[in-house]
Design a protein around this motif. Structure first.
Motif, mmCIF file in Angstrom:
data_model
loop_
_atom_site.group_PDB
_atom_site.id
_atom_site.type_symbol
_atom_site.label_atom_id
_atom_site.label_comp_id
_atom_site.label_asym_id
_atom_site.label_seq_id
_atom_site.Cartn_x
_atom_site.Cartn_y
_atom_site.Cartn_z
ATOM 1 N N TRP A 130 17.841 -3.450 8.436
ATOM 2 C CA TRP A 130 19.211 -2.907 7.632
ATOM 3 C C TRP A 130 18.582 -2.427 6.338
ATOM 4 N N SER A 131 17.293 -3.001 5.932
ATOM 5 C CA SER A 131 16.759 -2.432 4.672
ATOM 6 C C SER A 131 15.689 -1.208 4.751
ATOM 7 N N LEU A 132 15.503 -0.888 5.965
ATOM 8 C CA LEU A 132 14.471 0.206 6.254
ATOM 9 C C LEU A 132 15.192 1.539 6.864
ATOM 10 N N ASP A 133 14.777 2.548 6.462
ATOM 11 C CA ASP A 133 14.971 3.896 7.235
ATOM 12 C C ASP A 133 14.359 4.162 8.610
ATOM 13 N N ASP A 149 15.522 -3.426 0.522
ATOM 14 C CA ASP A 149 16.768 -3.262 0.403
ATOM 15 C C ASP A 149 17.312 -2.736 -1.009
ATOM 16 N N ARG A 150 16.902 -3.091 -2.068
ATOM 17 C CA ARG A 150 17.100 -2.626 -3.374
ATOM 18 C C ARG A 150 16.496 -1.168 -3.650
ATOM 19 N N LEU A 151 15.446 -1.035 -2.837
ATOM 20 C CA LEU A 151 15.007 0.347 -2.814
ATOM 21 C C LEU A 151 16.011 1.517 -2.309
ATOM 22 N N ARG A 152 16.325 1.155 -1.024
ATOM 23 C CA ARG A 152 17.202 1.695 -0.408
ATOM 24 C C ARG A 152 18.556 2.243 -1.098
ATOM 25 N N GLU A 153 19.093 0.904 -1.744
ATOM 26 C CA GLU A 153 20.396 0.899 -2.370
ATOM 27 C C GLU A 153 20.094 2.071 -3.708
ATOM 28 N N ALA A 207 16.514 -18.885 -12.168
ATOM 29 C CA ALA A 207 16.213 -19.358 -13.563
ATOM 30 C C ALA A 207 16.706 -18.512 -14.682
ATOM 31 N N HIS A 208 16.829 -17.151 -14.278
ATOM 32 C CA HIS A 208 17.516 -16.369 -15.408
ATOM 33 C C HIS A 208 18.810 -15.679 -14.917
ATOM 34 N N SER A 209 19.210 -15.792 -13.869
ATOM 35 C CA SER A 209 20.708 -15.229 -13.115
ATOM 36 C C SER A 209 20.273 -13.704 -13.427
ATOM 37 N N PHE A 210 19.468 -13.123 -12.699
ATOM 38 C CA PHE A 210 19.295 -11.924 -12.485
ATOM 39 C C PHE A 210 18.823 -11.648 -11.336
ATOM 40 N N ASP A 211 18.061 -10.389 -11.047
ATOM 41 C CA ASP A 211 17.739 -9.983 -9.668
ATOM 42 C C ASP A 211 16.499 -9.012 -9.803
ATOM 43 N N VAL A 212 15.469 -9.993 -9.413
ATOM 44 C CA VAL A 212 14.071 -9.177 -9.887
ATOM 45 C C VAL A 212 13.690 -8.140 -8.929
ATOM 46 N N TYR A 213 14.399 -8.209 -7.726
ATOM 47 C CA TYR A 213 14.116 -7.164 -6.827
ATOM 48 C C TYR A 213 14.849 -5.839 -7.203
ATOM 49 N N GLN A 214 15.804 -5.923 -7.790
ATOM 50 C CA GLN A 214 16.538 -5.011 -8.496
ATOM 51 C C GLN A 214 15.787 -4.033 -9.584
ATOM 52 N N ILE A 215 15.384 -5.189 -10.357
ATOM 53 C CA ILE A 215 14.861 -4.472 -11.751
ATOM 54 C C ILE A 215 13.472 -3.809 -11.179
#
Length: 398
Positions: A45-48, A19-23, A301-309
């Motif tokens: 929805w996350s794939l082409d 999903d994050r790659l596609r975004e 734990a860190h309030s971020f998104d490792v998938y996005q990173i």
């Protein structure tokens, strides 16, 4: 950018990588062994495009899937699974399709070998347990005399705690030698310590874009072998001593543009040649994200998104999403179906509902290691973490 992701449907949170790659604008192509009509909508929805293969272990089938995508979409820029089980296959596919953005088979074999890791750790200045390959019985007996019992046998390229054997004395060593496993094994000196893991997304220069530390208070091998209750926690910060060793290890292994999940012992007893109580000893390096729902725990734990990173690193080489917000301990505790617990799911939600960030049933394929019904909670202190685990695991009888 064309990215192939192997098995985007399992575990059931892995669609997030796609999903994050596609975004980020990538064309994301999935290959999996679940028929398309049975995929969760989030995966679709996350794939082409998705290519179903009846068996992901059949290399020829997976090869044909990659070939189809390569013919239809052009050069494949990235191929990934984030799953330890498929790393060797990922590497072989990169070799066969000339995908140069990740390790090929030769590099992956070195990274996955518990024997070949040793000189890389040494080059990084990271202490490790003494080891010998379980091949020549005379060499093994000499090693045992020099090191002393107990010893620990494990597959040279094993996944998780599977196949590990504690060797307590000369008799158990002889029994092991008499039934030598078909697959390559190594024998190590036994280290008394707590397993701490280090997670990071590594950029193209070999530097971390974020860092995380997870602590596993109980013996993982004993937990799996004896079906004990499972609990562990991610930390709000990383011990600087651990971060220093882990960063040196990344450089020594030559890891770039990858998620890493490294295991270390933190000694609970001083060990000559290894260190004092509290020192870290290298255990193994995994060039992929931590398994199961652990990426979600890092996020909590860190309030971020490792998938996005990770997706930012893949598509742009850097990220602006690694700062995060308020930090917590995120604790994982699971109940097993084979035991009767004092507190039901409803009891746990009533008591801790305000801090529980995820709960549910663990997939059967992961339940031996991770339990059956799991709970994750965000808490501010280690004392609260321990009380939460005790509450989840309290049994009606021993």
């Amino acid at each position: 950018m064309n990215v192939i992701f192997i098995s985007p449907q399992f575990p059931d949170n892995y669609w997030n990588w796609c999903d994050r790659l596609r975004e980020n604008g990538a064309t994301v192509l999935g290959i999996g062994d679940t028929p398309y009509d049975y995929l969760a909508n989030e995966v679709k929805w996350s794939l082409d495009e998705y290519y179903w293969v009846p068996n992901l272990e059949d290399y020829d089938e997976v090869f044909r899937a990659v070939a189809f995508f390569s013919f239809k979409y052009g050069k494949i820029d990235w191929l990934e699974s984030q799953n330890e089980y498929w790393l060797s296959q990922d590497a072989r596919l990169r070799d066969d399709f000339h995908i140069t953005t990740g390790a090929g088979s030769a590099q992956m074999e070195q990274w996955q070998s518990k024997a070949e890791m040793k000189p890389l750790y040494a080059a990084a200045g990271v202490p490790t347990a003494r080891q010998v390959r379980l091949s020549n019985p005379d060499v093994v007996r000499t090693f045992a005399k020099e090191v002393g019992f107990p010893l620990f046998a494990k597959p040279e390229r094993g996944v998780g705690a599977g196949g590990t054997i504690k060797v307590n004395d000369a008799a158990s060593l002889e029994a092991l030698l008499a039934s030598m496993p078909d697959e390559p094994y190594v024998l190590e000196e036994f280290v008394t310590g707590t397993i701490c893991t280090y997670e990071a997304v590594i950029d193209g220069e070999g530097n971390p874009l974020f860092e995380n530390q997870t602590v596993c208070p109980d013996d993982i091998a004993a937990t799996v072998e004896n079906m004990l209750d499972v609990w562990f926690y991610t930390c709000p910060t990383v011990d600087p001593a651990l971060a220093k060793l882990a960063r040196a290890t990344v450089k020594s292994f030559g890891i770039k543009r990858r998620f890493v999940h490294m295991e270390f012992f933190r000694l609970t007893e001083a060990k000559p040649g290894l260190g004092n109580v509290g020192d870290y000893v290298g255990l193994e390096v995994n060039v992929r994200a931590p398994g199961g729902y652990n990426p979600d725990m890092i996020n909590f734990a860190h309030s971020f998104d490792v998938y996005q990173i990770w997706a930012d690193m893949v598509t742009t080489g850097s990220t602006t999403h690694a700062e995060g917000g308020e930090t917590f301990y995120c604790v994982f505790a699971a109940q097993r179906d084979c035991y009767s617990y004092t507190h039901s799911v409803d009891d746990i939600l009533l008591r801790y509902g305000s801090v529980i960030c995820k709960y549910g049933r663990m997939p059967d394929a992961l339940s031996d290691d991770m339990g059956n019904t799991f709970f994750m909670a965000r808490l501010k202190t280690l004392e609260e973490v321990e009380r939460f685990a005790e509450f989840v695991h309290h049994r009606l009888w021993s």
